[in-house]
Design an enzyme around this catalytic site. Structure first.
Site, mmCIF file in Angstrom:
data_model
loop_
_atom_site.group_PDB
_atom_site.id
_atom_site.type_symbol
_atom_site.label_atom_id
_atom_site.label_comp_id
_atom_site.label_asym_id
_atom_site.label_seq_id
_atom_site.Cartn_x
_atom_site.Cartn_y
_atom_site.Cartn_z
ATOM 1 N N ARG A 232 0.065 9.170 -10.155
ATOM 2 C CA ARG A 232 -0.175 8.120 -9.290
ATOM 3 C C ARG A 232 0.262 7.015 -9.961
ATOM 4 N NH1 ARG A 232 -3.308 7.833 -5.494
ATOM 5 N NH2 ARG A 232 -4.317 5.713 -5.906
ATOM 6 N N ASN B 12 -10.124 -2.998 -6.314
ATOM 7 C CA ASN B 12 -9.567 -1.824 -7.395
ATOM 8 C C ASN B 12 -10.349 -1.812 -8.392
ATOM 9 O OD1 ASN B 12 -6.399 -2.966 -6.313
ATOM 10 N ND2 ASN B 12 -7.554 -1.457 -5.650
ATOM 11 N N ASP C 295 0.747 -1.158 0.161
ATOM 12 C CA ASP C 295 -0.016 -0.089 0.307
ATOM 13 C C ASP C 295 1.062 1.127 0.073
ATOM 14 O OD1 ASP C 295 -2.411 1.425 0.201
ATOM 15 O OD2 ASP C 295 -2.663 0.544 2.150
ATOM 16 N N GLY C 296 0.269 2.204 -0.178
ATOM 17 C CA GLY C 296 0.866 3.477 -0.482
ATOM 18 C C GLY C 296 1.920 3.723 -2.222
ATOM 19 N N SER D 122 -8.371 -4.955 5.333
ATOM 20 C CA SER D 122 -8.565 -5.177 3.636
ATOM 21 C C SER D 122 -9.258 -6.598 2.715
ATOM 22 C CB SER D 122 -7.735 -4.388 2.417
ATOM 23 O OG SER D 122 -7.867 -3.076 3.338
ATOM 24 N N ARG E 167 0.238 7.346 -2.274
ATOM 25 C CA ARG E 167 0.838 8.530 -1.587
ATOM 26 C C ARG E 167 2.498 9.231 -2.079
ATOM 27 N NH1 ARG E 167 -1.464 6.136 3.615
ATOM 28 N NH2 ARG E 167 -1.824 4.941 1.992
ATOM 29 N N SER F 175 -6.818 -5.552 -6.217
ATOM 30 C CA SER F 175 -8.009 -6.264 -5.016
ATOM 31 C C SER F 175 -9.230 -6.423 -6.364
ATOM 32 C CB SER F 175 -8.001 -5.967 -4.319
ATOM 33 O OG SER F 175 -9.130 -4.402 -4.504
HETATM 34 C C1 FPP Z 1 -1.646 0.412 -3.283
HETATM 35 O O1 FPP Z 1 -1.647 1.536 -3.864
HETATM 36 C C2 FPP Z 1 -1.457 -0.292 -4.517
HETATM 37 C C3 FPP Z 1 -1.880 -1.075 -5.854
HETATM 38 C C4 FPP Z 1 -2.915 -0.665 -5.634
HETATM 39 C C5 FPP Z 1 -1.703 -2.539 -5.414
HETATM 40 C C6 FPP Z 1 -0.392 -2.485 -5.923
HETATM 41 C C7 FPP Z 1 -0.018 -2.759 -7.245
HETATM 42 C C8 FPP Z 1 1.334 -2.894 -7.386
HETATM 43 C C9 FPP Z 1 2.589 -2.610 -7.301
HETATM 44 C C10 FPP Z 1 1.615 -2.740 -9.259
HETATM 45 C C11 FPP Z 1 1.251 -3.594 -9.487
HETATM 46 C C12 FPP Z 1 2.109 -4.647 -9.559
HETATM 47 C C13 FPP Z 1 2.700 -5.697 -10.738
HETATM 48 C C14 FPP Z 1 2.408 -7.255 -9.944
HETATM 49 C C15 FPP Z 1 2.338 -5.433 -11.662
HETATM 50 P P1 FPP Z 1 -2.113 2.957 -3.308
HETATM 51 O O2 FPP Z 1 -2.541 3.035 -4.662
HETATM 52 O O3 FPP Z 1 -3.471 2.442 -2.883
HETATM 53 O O4 FPP Z 1 -1.782 3.526 -2.948
HETATM 54 P P2 FPP Z 1 -2.576 5.080 -2.069
HETATM 55 O O5 FPP Z 1 -2.975 4.522 -1.098
HETATM 56 O O6 FPP Z 1 -1.093 5.948 -1.459
HETATM 57 O O7 FPP Z 1 -3.587 5.821 -3.018
#
Ligand code: FPP
Length: 233
Positions: free
Chosen positions: A29, A64, A16-17, A186, A20, A61
């Site tokens: 992003r 998502n 996560d993150g 989550s 941010r 997820s």
């Molecule tokens: C959370 O960051 C991350 C995700 C939505 C999923 C994680 C995805 C990756 C690391 C990239 C894709 C993976 C592969 C294997 C290609 P966020 O967007 O929720 O961050 P935030 O909470 O700071 O907005």
């Protein structure tokens, strides 16, 4: 101290993150997701060095899909690139790629790429890397329950349900690490994390590195020491 570390068999990550992390740097992003994707390689290499045999990464997820279309497209693009780029490394490093989650809604070409990467790495046995794609634990449990119902099995045991989950062939995670300071599961591996140690770290996923991982393993080791005596009574 390194030689004193207790090494978990299976570590699961909520990455996560990314958003941010990017925002804090004044970047879009999607560049956060790109940095997050690149970080996975480092974490796999470190885990292999430590002798951790299973790693699960929550990449996409079931929730998502509610994100803006362009962000979803960017994540799909990253996944496609990731598979294309990493398969050779996986084969060199002995990494077997697996997925959990329902692949049905993905574009047929992407599904093919996922299946092909899994197939090309299926004989590797050093580290099993499990990517959670369109994954939701409640949906997974329901799929499993419905499978058991249609098989007519009654009553069902814990082993029966564990066996029909997407994770059926993997050991349960011993440790779950979530980055970015959020204190939630989550809808991630709700059944499988029943006995896992949970570690929440404030770092954003792209910043979570070998040092962070080592600190988490030290914490995992300390927790085991604290409770070991009581458990052994
Ligand atoms: C959370 O960051 C991350 C995700 C939505 C999923 C994680 C995805 C990756 C690391 C990239 C894709 C993976 C592969 C294997 C290609 P966020 O967007 O929720 O961050 P935030 O909470 O700071 O907005």
């Amino acid at each position: 101290m390194d030689h004193d570390l207790k090494i978990p068999k299976h570590v699961a990550f909520i990455m996560d993150g990314n958003g941010r992390w990017a925002k804090a740097k004044g970047l879009p992003r999607t560049l956060g997701h790109k940095a997050g994707t690149e970080n996975i390689r480092k974490i796999i290499a470190y885990a292999k060095e430590k002798g951790i045999s299973h790693l699960t990464f929550y990449a996409f997820s079931t929730e998502n899909w509610k994100r803006p279309q362009d962000e979803i497209q960017a994540l799909m693009g990253l996944l496609r690139q990731y598979l294309a780029r990493e398969v050779d490394t996986f084969n060199r490093e002995g990494v077997r790629l697996c997925t959990i989650g329902d692949l049905e809604p993905f574009h047929p070409e992407l599904k093919k790429a996922i299946e092909s990467a899994k197939d090309k790495t299926r004989h590797n046995s050093e580290v099993t890397v499990i990517i959670a794609l369109n994954y939701g634990a409640r949906q997974e449990i329901l799929r499993g329950v419905n499978r058991l119902l249609s098989s007519g099995r009654s009553p069902v045991t814990e082993e029966d349900l564990s066996g029909v989950l997407d994770t059926g062939e993997f050991p349960d995670p011993d440790l779950m690490i979530r980055t970015s300071g959020e204190l939630r599961l989550s809808n991630f591996l709700l059944w499988q994390l029943a006995y896992a140690e949970l570690i929440f770290t404030p770092e954003y996923w792209p910043d979570f590195n070998e040092v962070s991982f080592e600190k988490a393993l030290e914490e995992y080791t300390r927790r085991d020491r604290r409770f070991g005596g009581i458990n052994n009574v």
